[in-house]
Enzyme design. Structure first.
Site, PDB file in Angstrom:
ATOM      1  CG  HIS A 139      -0.617  -4.291  -3.746  1.00 37.51           C
ATOM      2  ND1 HIS A 139      -0.864  -5.356  -4.568  1.00 37.51           N
ATOM      3  CD2 HIS A 139       0.510  -4.615  -3.046  1.00 37.51           C
ATOM      4  CE1 HIS A 139       0.059  -6.288  -4.386  1.00 37.51           C
ATOM      5  NE2 HIS A 139       0.903  -5.859  -3.476  1.00 37.51           N
TER       6      HIS A 139
ATOM      7  CG  HIS B 277      -5.063  -4.535  -8.852  1.00 36.68           C
ATOM      8  ND1 HIS B 277      -4.470  -5.759  -8.629  1.00 36.68           N
ATOM      9  CD2 HIS B 277      -5.972  -4.752  -9.833  1.00 36.68           C
ATOM     10  CE1 HIS B 277      -4.994  -6.660  -9.443  1.00 36.68           C
ATOM     11  NE2 HIS B 277      -5.913  -6.072 -10.181  1.00 36.68           N
TER      12      HIS B 277
ATOM     13  CG  HIS C  59       5.273  -3.533  -3.539  1.00 32.46           C
ATOM     14  ND1 HIS C  59       5.893  -4.551  -4.222  1.00 32.46           N
ATOM     15  CD2 HIS C  59       4.221  -4.112  -2.912  1.00 32.46           C
ATOM     16  CE1 HIS C  59       5.229  -5.684  -4.027  1.00 32.46           C
ATOM     17  NE2 HIS C  59       4.215  -5.439  -3.220  1.00 32.46           N
ATOM     18  CD  GLU C  60       2.239  -2.578   0.087  1.00 35.87           C
ATOM     19  OE1 GLU C  60       1.047  -2.794  -0.196  1.00 35.87           O
ATOM     20  OE2 GLU C  60       3.062  -3.487   0.277  1.00 35.87           O
TER      21      GLU C  60
END
Length: 672
Positions: A498, A501, A494-495
């Site tokens: 980010h 991104h 998940h991280e």
């Protein structure tokens, strides 16, 4: 738990005491960082440096703003909007370090600095947004926007800049602007105190066990970690537990001692609600009341209406319908799960009613019975380094990027790992820090991504991103590497979404870079990454036994997939109840101070949350909505989950490592 972003809201603060000339001369913030890739020279940074740095940064930005407003040339996009965008570079540089220090290396001195300086930075921000001459220039460019031949990114920057001023009070009368300044200052202080209180409540709890028989059922790795924690505290031969997730989660999930589970669960959900010096009830009520007043001053009925105008959802009504539909679907599932757990308790001859501190324990027993699967079977296949490297290989398969660990670059803590990220042709993309383990008393809980510097371009020159991902994973045990739970594995994926991104952003303007997107869109890149975690093709790459190197057996993979929807009634309802609580707080239309316990009780009853389930975040420890910028926005995780599920369908259709689909995702989502 699903990681929570954990990343976007940078609280800017300054110190206001006079430094010595020696400190000024040696202050690393006062010049561009003379380091590889412009990394912060962490070994040279001291708490005392933040004072002169922020003072100088404010002075510098004020001069830049004055230069813009006093310009005599024709007002243009370049000499107004773009010039404003480029102002405050020094403040951004300092703030990137200060925010990350506050999150990962917090101490009493840094907290005092933040408390002292929060109102100063609040005033500085208002001085910009309420500058009438500056807004007149912004408004001139905005009115003439149709005739300016701006490209898409310039149009976006102009619109966001104009809205930032309007939503910051530029159209208010002078008296209202003064009141707005006071509200903003008070909100900044209250939010800061709320976060410090929660950190103190979490850090101040300590449970010392002296009788090993009380630890029955708890995995050996967690017992070893508790023994080490006790030894570090000078209590050799005992076991120390805390409210940090690697410590308390194994107790709630595996401890046979029901009283122990109840004790630590109660301590966790009562954080900020103990009527002591760290109590957050009054602070939360004041924050909500001030947000109502501010929203109505700016022309909105509620704070939720003010916030949601800038999201995909647009209105509180849309969010309420979305959440209520989810809750209506999830509630019967949670009811059935509760009944099944009660039947399990009864079948074991245990004469008590299911309570919140029983849920994880009996769910784990039921999981093992139903799927012949428990955490102890999985952890040996999830060595932290293997998971990390597997994610890196996934990124290489999708986009050709590589991650080279660098031991010669500055880092902010000895435990942190540093990687240079390169493109397929070997070009530098950015720097990625990975910070895996808890640091008692220093590091906030949860997991998050943030940036020391965001990607942008200045005069055609690329300014590469410096990104960090932080976790609170289970540390290595005695003689063993760090072995992750399945939830921790998903959190790392998940991280990394980010982080990508931020790393793969390809824009001109920093304020539009990376994760600076609508709140209910920002979780798309992170949550789509979670889909790869359980794909058999991906597990074959990273899920290898830490001792034998054996790839995780197919039957275990099948069990992971089969159990993927197990206990989803609980997961959905505890989350949606928190999102509805957030919306209830921020849909208020008056500024009266509510009794937090009564308001919360009524909101959760209205949501239909079972008494056997505790809401994921209570009002007194809901950092997302009172500190991290998720007010009227906590719903966004499930909103984004709809988006990421749709997006991953194309990967499933074309192939989970399909480079053409990955290129489109990079171009249309990550880069823009």
């Amino acid at each position: 738990m699903k990681s929570t972003i954990y990343l976007l809201i940078i609280v800017t603060m300054v110190i206001s005491c006079s430094p010595t000339e020696k400190t000024k001369d040696q202050n690393p913030f006062l010049t561009e960082f003379d380091t590889p890739y412009g990394l912060p020279p962490f070994e040279k940074i001291e708490t005392a440096h933040f004072l002169p740095a922020f003072e100088k940064g404010i002075e510098e930005q004020k001069a830049e703003i004055e230069s813009i407003t006093n310009g005599t040339d024709l007002v243009t996009f370049e000499n107004t909007i773009e010039a404003l965008e480029h102002s405050g570079a020094m403040l951004n540089r300092i703030n990137g370090v200060f925010y990350n220090f506050r999150s990962s290396l917090s101490n009493e001195e840094l907290q005092q600095v933040a408390q002292t300086l929060s109102p100063i930075m609040s005033a500085h921000a208002d001085d910009i947004l309420l500058n009438a001459k500056l807004f007149e220039r912004v408004n001139t460019v905005y009115r003439n926007r149709e005739s300016l031949s701006l490209n898409r990114e310039q149009q976006t920057l102009l619109e966001k800049t104009y809205k930032r001023f309007v939503r910051g009070g530029a159209l208010l009368e002078a008296a209202e602007q003064e009141r707005l300044r006071a509200i903003n200052e008070e909100l900044s202080m209250l939010s800061l105190t709320y976060g410090d209180n929660l950190l103190a409540e979490t850090n101040n709890f300590s449970l010392l066990i002296e009788d090993e028989s009380e630890l029955s059922g708890i995995p050996q790795a967690a017992i070893d970690a508790a023994a080490q924690a006790a030894a570090d505290a000078g209590e050799t031969g005992k076991w120390k537990f805390s409210l940090h997730s690697p410590s308390f989660n194994p107790v709630l999930t595996f401890a046979d001692n029901r009283k122990l589970r109840e004790y630590i669960h109660t301590a966790y959900f009562m954080r900020g609600d103990n009527d002591n010096e760290f109590d957050n009830k009054e602070i939360a009520a004041k924050i909500v009341a001030l947000r109502v007043e501010k929203a109505q001053m700016l022309g909105y009925d509620t704070h939720a209406a003010f916030v949601l105008e800038e999201t995909m959802a647009k209105t509180p009504e849309t969010v309420q319908v979305f959440l209520n539909e989810l809750m209506d679907a999830a509630r019967p599932m949670s009811q059935l799960e509760a009944e099944n757990l009660q039947k399990l308790i009864d079948s074991r001859g245990e004469n008590f009613k299911l309570e919140p501190w029983d849920w994880a324990y009996y769910t784990e027993i039921l999981r093992k019975e139903k799927f012949d699967l428990d955490e102890s079977q999985l952890r040996p296949y999830f060595k932290l380094e293997n998971v990390r490297d597997g994610i890196f290989e996934l990124c290489n398969k999708l986009w050709g990027i590589t991650f080279e660990e660098r031991f010669d670059l500055p880092k902010y803590h000895a435990d942190v790992q540093v990687f240079e990220v390169k493109s397929a042709d070997g070009e530098h993309i950015g720097i990625l820090y990975k910070d895996f383990f808890p640091r008692g008393g220093q590091k906030q809980g949860g997991a998050w991504m943030s940036s020391f510097r965001e990607q942008s371009r200045r005069n055609g020159t690329l300014i590469s991103p410096i990104v960090t991902t932080s976790y609170n994973f289970t540390p290595p045990g005695a003689g063993k590497p760090a072995l992750l739970s399945w939830d921790e594995v998903r959190t790392m994926f998940h991280e990394m979404g980010h982080a990508l991104h931020g790393l793969l952003s390809d824009v001109t303007y920093e304020s539009l870079s990376g994760t600076n997107v609508p709140r209910d869109f920002v979780e798309l890149p992170s949550q789509i990454m979670e889909h790869w975690a359980s794909r058999p093709e991906m597990l074959a790459i990273y899920a290898k036994h830490y001792e034998t190197g054996e790839v995780i057996p197919f039957e275990l993979v099948e069990k992971i997939i089969e159990s993927g929807t197990f206990n989803q009634g609980f997961t959905l309802t505890e989350f949606i109840a928190a999102a509805l609580l957030d919306m209830d707080w921020h849909s208020l239309t008056d500024t009266g101070l509510r009794d937090v316990r009564d308001f919360e009780k009524a909101a959760l009853e209205k949501a239909g949350l079972l008494p056997e389930i505790i809401v994921r975040y209570r009002t007194t420890y809901f950092n997302h909505i009172f500190v991290w910028g998720y007010s009227a926005g906590y719903y966004s995780y499930y909103w984004s989950e709809v988006l990421d599920s749709d997006a991953f369908e194309l990967f499933k259709e074309k192939g989970v490592f399909d480079t053409e689909t990955a290129a489109k995702f990079r171009e249309n989502v990550l880069a823009k």
